[in-house]
Enzyme design. Structure first.
Site, short mmCIF file in Angstrom:
data_model
loop_
_atom_site.label_atom_id
_atom_site.label_comp_id
_atom_site.label_asym_id
_atom_site.label_seq_id
_atom_site.Cartn_x
_atom_site.Cartn_y
_atom_site.Cartn_z
N ILE A 62 -7.98 4.74 13.32
CA ILE A 62 -9.65 5.81 13.00
C ILE A 62 -8.62 6.23 11.36
CG2 ILE A 62 -8.61 7.55 13.71
CD1 ILE A 62 -12.04 7.75 12.98
N HIS A 96 -1.95 3.97 6.62
CA HIS A 96 -2.79 3.24 6.93
C HIS A 96 -2.63 2.07 5.45
CE1 HIS A 96 -6.11 5.12 9.00
NE2 HIS A 96 -5.64 5.75 8.20
N ASN A 113 -2.76 12.70 11.88
CA ASN A 113 -4.20 13.01 12.12
C ASN A 113 -4.32 13.14 12.97
OD1 ASN A 113 -6.76 11.17 11.00
ND2 ASN A 113 -6.39 10.88 12.94
N HIS A 159 1.17 7.86 11.68
CA HIS A 159 -0.02 8.26 11.84
C HIS A 159 -0.78 8.91 13.49
CE1 HIS A 159 -4.88 7.59 12.69
NE2 HIS A 159 -4.63 7.49 11.74
#
Length: 859
Positions: A859, A525, A715, A711
């Site tokens: 997200i 992120h 995640n 990611h």
């Protein structure tokens, strides 16, 4: 009236007949997208009736207008969207297609862009414009995907370009002015508070995490970024005014306005995503953080008394504390938590306990998750014994491990430590150096935890087993005296087994925090956001590298902005649920110092951690030291597919290193990534210089890998693995019980209850579960690796063919993953809990699936 308006603008009249070009405009009206805005449709109808319409003007790509100070493409006759009021045809999810008819003018020639002016009072979302039967070109596509606000909101015209990619020096002369002007508009001037219709990409420090105006020291946080003490990647600038108390800190939005934090309008979630679940889910989390609700939990300190007690939240629900339901209405509870009408908390059953309720406690599963779980990027091969520390001995004293040969040699299948190291059979999960510099401060909060080292042995069957866990605390007399440590080894019965289970829980607490703060947040992120900003500021939408990277930035700025509001802020979800508490983001800043962009490449990361060695005879040029390392096995296939695609794409546009060096936009982009986006690391010598095609390919591959595969791997398995808190506790509340204490006696008599009283308490568990349930869920509008929203994203045939091959390769990888998961030879791919490793499986359905690689950090 309409004809007079057109004549006034263009000087052309009805008798000057022209060939007509038909166009189709696909857009979504505001009243379709915003169901709360009931007046939008009425106002649009009134605007149309009064002649305030939407019109487009084509811009020539071949004929220049020499009348002004700048060389610009000639403008065509304005053409208006037809039948705005009566067009009801819904294409999909609120899309409507409108006709537009242009006069063909030989003096204008083939269009390469168009201006659009929205004279309505409401904005709309413009998806595509397609021109038919253009002389010499047949069909021309414009992929827009942008919000168009009323014209009076903009200082300059809204311009969209066709889907033909151009390097800066190849741009048709009539389009160069517009190309350069659009980039200037997107950069802004660095002043003022941003409004929702702004399209400004700019940088700021992480100076909005704290809230010093509360006049409560517990809400004060340091500014991250812009200093040697607290380096950090930059985030998007909002321009909100500073706080009254601290001019260096930015004021915060009210909690219930968290979803309205500024990001450039085109970076915000699409309507499907907002209406799906995210807006309501994150609003619920923000409400869950309300002091009223938390106080109710504090006044009724309920505990999970057994694992069976905890499992009730998946099997029908658990009753909330009576005082809670008496003081807060059930209507509020239904908005805040996943409850039914009786106030019962309910969550979906996590995969980790779906088949076997106790397999997560086995040593094999504990170790397997270091290779195939949520955080498979920390484990490394052990190359020296005892393990040594890299933290500064002048500040922190001696931190060499206290694990001895006597602790482990009876667990190495007859090998000595030296033989096990030489044959690549010893590994370490090392959180000691990461946590120790902050541990004294962390343990001054309600957290009570350790810095851990875990040694693991690789058995002949390919599985790992932990052989020792070292738990360390700062020396009570001061940091300069080093650490005090205790070593624990596996035990199968009695209080020794209960102690061993607690030791593994402290390791899991360490790993959960590092996973969320570093692996997930910082390394995906946070480091990607400034690259998103630089790309929009320095690479035109016409640039081929913009077209390559843009899909991998979708929604990233928006989710990061929301995170700053309710997840990573002072007393937000992260601080409330993870062991570093108020030092969480500050600790991630400390670890950003070690971030090295080229080492984020998967092959480089594996070699750095000594989990692989370079070997030209092995697939992908690497030989894994653990053959059955699911994250690395699948990851290298995905990495190779991405790199092949990027190589094919970049090689089409760049035929020499000199072309890289002479590309002014590319060079400005990379300079800004380094010097502004990651300004606190701009002087690091490891940055690629962006002088060769190889450097471009490598850099773009890393960016896409971080935005998509890394990611996804860290995640979307959160609910399957961490949805059951005992498997991935996020904090610990007391230290290891000492013999002779009441806690030790409880550990002997009721080890499960003692375990649950040590790890994350009930309120934090429920808050954490509510968060990761949202983070683990794919939305219905997800776009996965190897897919594009629009098949006409570029006009160039060879890149389209290369992209098709990329998709085919990913499909083949899916087949290989399924085949390996079904082969009992690969024990680490399924493990005792019977969860097949699918976190790098490219595609997925919507919902919580434990698979799927979206294009971007969405997200």
């Amino acid at each position: 009236m309409l004809n007079k308006f057109v004549a006034a603008i263009t000087g052309k009249h009805d008798h000057e007949t022209k060939k007509k070009i038909k166009g189709t405009v696909v857009l979504m009206k505001k009243n379709v997208l915003d169901f709360n805005d009931f007046t939008a449709s009425v106002v649009d109808r009134l605007d149309e009736f009064l002649g305030r319409k939407v019109y487009l003007q084509l811009i020539s790509s071949v004929k220049a207008d020499h009348s002004g100070n700048a060389l610009k493409g000639k403008l065509g006759t304005p053409a208006f969207l037809e039948n705005w009021i009566t067009t009801l045809t819904s294409l999909t999810a609120g899309e409507s297609a409108f006709n537009v008819t242009f006069d063909w003018d030989e003096e204008v020639g083939a269009p390469g862009a168009f201006i659009i002016k929205n004279l309505h009072h409401n904005e709309f979302y413009l998806k595509t414009v397609t021109l038919e039967d253009v002389p010499g070109h047949e069909r021309i596509h414009f992929v827009c995907n942008s919000w168009v606000y009323p014209a009076d909101k903009y200082k300059t015209d809204r311009i969209f370009f066709s889907n033909q990619a151009y390097l800066p020096h190849n741009t048709p002369e009539p389009l160069k002015f517009y190309r350069e002007a659009e980039l200037v508009n997107l950069r802004g001037d660095g002043t003022g508070e941003r409004k929702e219709w702004d399209r400004i990409y700019d940088y700021a420090y992480y100076n909005d995490l704290g809230d010093p105006d509360k006049n409560d020291p517990s809400y004060v946080r340091p500014v991250l970024g812009g200093s040697v003490e607290y380096p950090y990647p930059r985030r998007g600038r909002t321009g909100r005014p500073p706080t009254k108390t601290d001019p260096k800190s930015e004021s915060r939005l009210p909690l219930l306005m968290s979803l309205n934090i500024y990001v450039p309008r085109d970076e915000r979630f699409g309507h499907l995503k907002m209406s799906d679940f995210l807006a309501y889910g994150l609003k619920s989390i923000s409400q869950l953080l309300s002091s009223e609700l938390e106080a109710q939990f504090d006044s009724t300190p309920s505990e999970f008394d057994s694992f069976e007690d905890m499992q009730k939240i998946y099997e029908g629900g658990i009753k909330l504390p009576k005082s809670l339901t008496e003081n807060i209405s059930l209507e509020i509870l239904k908005q805040v938590l996943p409850t039914d009408g009786e106030g019962l908390l309910k969550y979906p059953l996590p995969k980790i306990i779906e088949g076997d309720r106790s397999a997560w406690r086995t040593d094999e599963e504990f170790a397997r998750e270091m290779l195939a779980g949520l955080n498979p990027v920390i484990i490394s091969a052990l190359k020296e014994f005892p393990p040594v520390s890299k933290i500064d001995p002048n500040v922190y004293g001696n931190h060499t491990s206290t694990i001895t040969r006597e602790h482990i040699e009876n667990k190495l299948d007859g090998l000595t430590v030296e033989e096990a190291i030489k044959t690549n059979r010893l590994f370490i999960l090392n959180h000691h150096d990461t946590i120790m510099p902050y541990l004294r401060r962390i343990n001054a909060t309600p957290t009570k935890t350790y810095a851990s080292r875990t040694l693991l042995f690789l058995h002949e069957n390919g599985t790992l087993k932990p052989v020792a866990i070292e738990l360390s605390l700062p020396h009570p007399d001061g940091d300069q005296f080093g650490a005090i440590s205790e070593v624990y080894t596996p035990a199968e019965q009695g209080v020794e087994n209960a102690i061993w289970q607690l030791a593994k829980a402290y390791v899991a607490v360490n790993d959960s925090g590092i996973h969320q703060l570093i692996t997930h947040w910082l390394r995906t992120h946070a480091v990607i956001e400034p690259i998103v900003i630089a790309t929009n500021r320095q690479l035109s939408v016409l640039h081929p590298i913009y077209k390559l990277l843009h899909p991998h930035f979708r929604d990233t700025m928006n989710i990061n902005a929301i995170a700053r509001q309710i997840l990573t802020n002072a007393k937000g979800v992260v601080e409330s649920t993870l062991f570093p508490s108020r030092y969480a983001m500050e600790m991630s800043s400390f670890l950003y110092r070690d971030w090295v962009f080229p080492e984020e490449a998967l092959p480089a990361d594996l070699v750095k951690r000594k989990m692989a060695v370079k070997d030209s005879t092995s697939p992908f040029g690497l030989r894994l030291l653990i053959e059955d390392y699911p994250y690395a096995v699948d990851g290298l296939k995905i990495w190779s597919a991405i790199k092949t695609w990027v190589t094919d794409y970049c090689s089409f546009y760049y035929k020499s290193d000199q072309m890289i060096q002479e590309d002014i936009e590319l060079q400005s982009w990379w300079k800004e990534v380094r010097e502004k986006g990651h300004a606190d690391k701009k002087d690091e010598p490891w940055w690629p210089r962006m002088k060769t095609i190889t450097e471009l390919i490598d850099s773009c591959t890393i960016i896409i890998w971080l935005s998509s595969a890394l990611h996804a791997a860290t995640n979307f398995g959160q609910w399957p693995y961490a949805g059951y808190q005992p498997n991935r506790p996020t904090t610990s509340r007391r230290f290891m019980p000492e013999p002779g204490t009441l806690e030790y006696e409880e550990l002997k008599s009721n080890p499960d209850k003692a375990f649950l009283k040590t790890i994350t308490p009930q309120f934090q568990t429920l808050l954490g579960l509510s968060t990761i349930e949202i983070l683990s869920r794919h939305t219905t509008d997800e776009v996965y690796l190897g897919q594009r929203e629009n098949p006409q994203w570029t006009k160039d045939t060879e890149p389209l063919e290369a992209f098709k091959r990329f998709g085919q390769t990913l499909s083949e990888i899916e087949d290989q993953i399924l085949q390996m998961n079904g082969d009992p030879k690969w024990r680490n791919r399924v493990g005792p809990v019977n969860i097949p490793y699918t976190l790098l499986f490219p595609t997925s359905d919507s919902g919580i699936t434990g698979r799927g690689i979206p294009n971007s950090i969405a997200i």
